[in-house]
Design an enzyme around this catalytic site. Structure first.
Site, PDB file in Angstrom:
ATOM      1  N   HIS A 192     -11.959 -44.647   1.945  1.00  0.00           N
ATOM      2  CA  HIS A 192     -12.861 -44.687   0.794  1.00  0.00           C
ATOM      3  C   HIS A 192     -12.148 -45.109  -0.488  1.00  0.00           C
ATOM      4  O   HIS A 192     -12.786 -45.591  -1.430  1.00  0.00           O
ATOM      5  CB  HIS A 192     -13.514 -43.316   0.603  1.00  0.00           C
ATOM      6  CG  HIS A 192     -14.990 -43.384   0.367  1.00  0.00           C
ATOM      7  ND1 HIS A 192     -15.899 -43.786   1.326  1.00  0.00           N
ATOM      8  CD2 HIS A 192     -15.731 -43.118  -0.740  1.00  0.00           C
ATOM      9  CE1 HIS A 192     -17.114 -43.750   0.829  1.00  0.00           C
ATOM     10  NE2 HIS A 192     -17.039 -43.350  -0.427  1.00  0.00           N
TER      11      HIS A 192
ATOM     12  N   LYS B 254     -25.842 -46.371   4.854  1.00  0.00           N
ATOM     13  CA  LYS B 254     -26.344 -45.007   4.914  1.00  0.00           C
ATOM     14  C   LYS B 254     -27.869 -45.009   4.823  1.00  0.00           C
ATOM     15  O   LYS B 254     -28.459 -45.783   4.085  1.00  0.00           O
ATOM     16  CB  LYS B 254     -25.742 -44.190   3.767  1.00  0.00           C
ATOM     17  CG  LYS B 254     -25.974 -42.708   3.872  1.00  0.00           C
ATOM     18  CD  LYS B 254     -25.199 -41.967   2.802  1.00  0.00           C
ATOM     19  CE  LYS B 254     -25.724 -42.247   1.427  1.00  0.00           C
ATOM     20  NZ  LYS B 254     -25.059 -41.437   0.394  1.00  0.00           N
TER      21      LYS B 254
ATOM     22  N   ARG C 298     -17.988 -48.604   3.398  1.00  0.00           N
ATOM     23  CA  ARG C 298     -17.661 -47.281   3.909  1.00  0.00           C
ATOM     24  C   ARG C 298     -16.990 -47.466   5.270  1.00  0.00           C
ATOM     25  O   ARG C 298     -17.253 -48.437   5.976  1.00  0.00           O
ATOM     26  CB  ARG C 298     -18.917 -46.439   4.077  1.00  0.00           C
ATOM     27  CG  ARG C 298     -19.748 -46.249   2.795  1.00  0.00           C
ATOM     28  CD  ARG C 298     -21.035 -45.487   3.101  1.00  0.00           C
ATOM     29  NE  ARG C 298     -21.825 -45.231   1.906  1.00  0.00           N
ATOM     30  CZ  ARG C 298     -22.830 -45.982   1.489  1.00  0.00           C
ATOM     31  NH1 ARG C 298     -23.175 -47.071   2.180  1.00  0.00           N
ATOM     32  NH2 ARG C 298     -23.500 -45.674   0.389  1.00  0.00           N
TER      33      ARG C 298
ATOM     34  N   ARG D 221     -12.763 -48.650  -1.200  1.00  0.00           N
ATOM     35  CA  ARG D 221     -14.125 -48.861  -1.718  1.00  0.00           C
ATOM     36  C   ARG D 221     -14.161 -48.555  -3.217  1.00  0.00           C
ATOM     37  O   ARG D 221     -14.742 -49.310  -4.003  1.00  0.00           O
ATOM     38  CB  ARG D 221     -15.090 -47.972  -0.943  1.00  0.00           C
ATOM     39  CG  ARG D 221     -16.554 -48.018  -1.381  1.00  0.00           C
ATOM     40  CD  ARG D 221     -17.379 -47.240  -0.354  1.00  0.00           C
ATOM     41  NE  ARG D 221     -18.698 -46.869  -0.811  1.00  0.00           N
ATOM     42  CZ  ARG D 221     -19.782 -47.645  -0.713  1.00  0.00           C
ATOM     43  NH1 ARG D 221     -19.676 -48.864  -0.208  1.00  0.00           N
ATOM     44  NH2 ARG D 221     -20.962 -47.222  -1.113  1.00  0.00           N
TER      45      ARG D 221
ATOM     46  N   HIS E 221     -25.644 -48.285  -3.115  1.00  0.00           N
ATOM     47  CA  HIS E 221     -26.054 -47.022  -3.722  1.00  0.00           C
ATOM     48  C   HIS E 221     -27.554 -47.041  -3.989  1.00  0.00           C
ATOM     49  O   HIS E 221     -28.081 -48.006  -4.536  1.00  0.00           O
ATOM     50  CB  HIS E 221     -25.326 -46.799  -5.054  1.00  0.00           C
ATOM     51  CG  HIS E 221     -23.881 -46.453  -4.891  1.00  0.00           C
ATOM     52  ND1 HIS E 221     -22.969 -46.560  -5.927  1.00  0.00           N
ATOM     53  CD2 HIS E 221     -23.184 -45.994  -3.829  1.00  0.00           C
ATOM     54  CE1 HIS E 221     -21.780 -46.185  -5.496  1.00  0.00           C
ATOM     55  NE2 HIS E 221     -21.887 -45.841  -4.227  1.00  0.00           N
TER      56      HIS E 221
ATOM     57  N   TYR F   4     -18.076 -45.160 -12.031  1.00  0.00           N
ATOM     58  CA  TYR F   4     -17.015 -46.129 -12.301  1.00  0.00           C
ATOM     59  C   TYR F   4     -16.937 -46.488 -13.777  1.00  0.00           C
ATOM     60  O   TYR F   4     -15.893 -46.924 -14.257  1.00  0.00           O
ATOM     61  CB  TYR F   4     -17.221 -47.372 -11.433  1.00  0.00           C
ATOM     62  CG  TYR F   4     -17.126 -47.015  -9.974  1.00  0.00           C
ATOM     63  CD1 TYR F   4     -15.904 -46.686  -9.392  1.00  0.00           C
ATOM     64  CD2 TYR F   4     -18.265 -46.945  -9.173  1.00  0.00           C
ATOM     65  CE1 TYR F   4     -15.819 -46.310  -8.070  1.00  0.00           C
ATOM     66  CE2 TYR F   4     -18.185 -46.573  -7.849  1.00  0.00           C
ATOM     67  CZ  TYR F   4     -16.960 -46.255  -7.300  1.00  0.00           C
ATOM     68  OH  TYR F   4     -16.880 -45.859  -5.997  1.00  0.00           O
TER      69      TYR F   4
END
Length: 305
Positions: free
Chosen positions: A245, A173, A149, A248, A271, A280
């Site tokens: 992004h 995150k 990110r 990414r 994630h 994806y």
């Protein structure tokens, strides 16, 4: 996470990636600030990552009773949907509470990705004979090669890079730490950048351990990274709307296309849920569908004759 922080990020996104006009940008931000005021006064200061569909529906209902025009109401919903779609894209939320505000649920959001050829064209547009160009080359290579990110990129510490083991320790995150592998090519670029380029700059003492620095010797901002990518994209003649992004998304898509296990991709992206990474697989399914439609003999007009 605060409303002000996410509204500012949303404004940057609309300005630099979506190229909104000033009037449209002001209207969207004004709409989301009104939602923020409602969340703070009527919803006990609920945050943008936890507000729900019922909250948004009630907010729209309360506004509709104030005799605003249908056109204004349509814009509120458009602004709110754009805001929460952005939060999903930026992985702040895994769900979109605004998706049902108008009729049936919207289709799954599939992020834009770049082909390897596009990425090489963008990197090829960098003038690597300058210190600034060498830095920007490393930025693009790390965004794509590590799937970071933009917030993670600008916070990388030199002390968190292991060139012996070839990995970067990333604080992601939710303050979650993960270890992202460094390709030998990317590691070599970073070594040369640190030893040959970065040390030539005047470095603010507070940022001596920060990898990527601006011209003042301090940490780079998200806006600067957006601007670097926009300039390179225009120069390379890549017509897609690209943000940090996008690299990414491309990282994850290319790994999946080349046979990487979805669980490993989840770990590398940081994630918390496999559901987020699962988007994806839909990209891969779309690609498979196109191949079948284009090449399967049953879909060939000549075969039918």
């Amino acid at each position: 996470m605060t409303w002000d922080e996410k509204i500012k990020d949303f404004e940057i996104f609309l300005r630099f990636e979506r190229n909104f006009s000033e009037n449209t940008l002001d209207a969207y931000i004004r709409d989301i600030k009104k939602l923020k005021e409602y969340a703070e006064s009527d919803l006990e200061n609920i945050s943008p990552d936890t507000i729900g569909y019922d909250n948004l529906q009630e907010y729209i209902f309360q506004l509709s009773k104030q005799k605003f025009s249908e056109r204004s109401q349509a814009r509120w919903i458009s602004s709110i949907k754009a805001f929460f779609k952005y939060l999903v894209e930026d992985e702040i939320r895994e769900d979109n509470p605004a998706s049902l505000l108008e009729g049936p649920k919207l289709g799954l959001y599939l992020p834009d990705t770049l082909s390897l050829a596009d990425i090489n064209r963008i990197i090829g547009a960098i003038e690597v004979n300058s210190d600034l160009g060498r830095r920007n080359q490393c930025i693009i290579e790390v965004l794509y090669g590590c799937g970071l990110r933009v917030s993670e990129l600008i916070e990388i510490k030199i002390s968190n890079i292991s060139f012996k083991e070839n990995y970067i320790r990333v604080n992601g995150k939710g303050n979650k730490t993960r270890f992202v592998p460094l390709a030998h090519y990317t590691a070599d670029l970073l070594k040369k950048y640190i030893s040959e380029i970065r040390q030539n700059n005047k470095i603010n003492k507070k940022y001596e351990d920060t990898l990527f620095l601006n011209s003042r010797g301090t940490s780079m901002s998200r806006v600067i990274v957006f601007l670097i990518i926009k300039e390179l994209t225009d120069k390379a003649g890549v017509s897609k709307k690209i943000s940090p992004h996008t690299f990414r998304h491309s990282f994850a898509t290319h790994l999946l296309q080349n046979g990487a296990d979805l669980r490993y991709i989840q770990e590398m992206l940081g994630h918390s849920s496999i559901t987020t990474t699962g988007i994806y697989t839909h990209l891969k399914t779309e690609e498979l569908r196109d191949v079948i439609l284009n090449y399967h003999p049953r879909n060939n007009n000549k075969f039918a004759e």
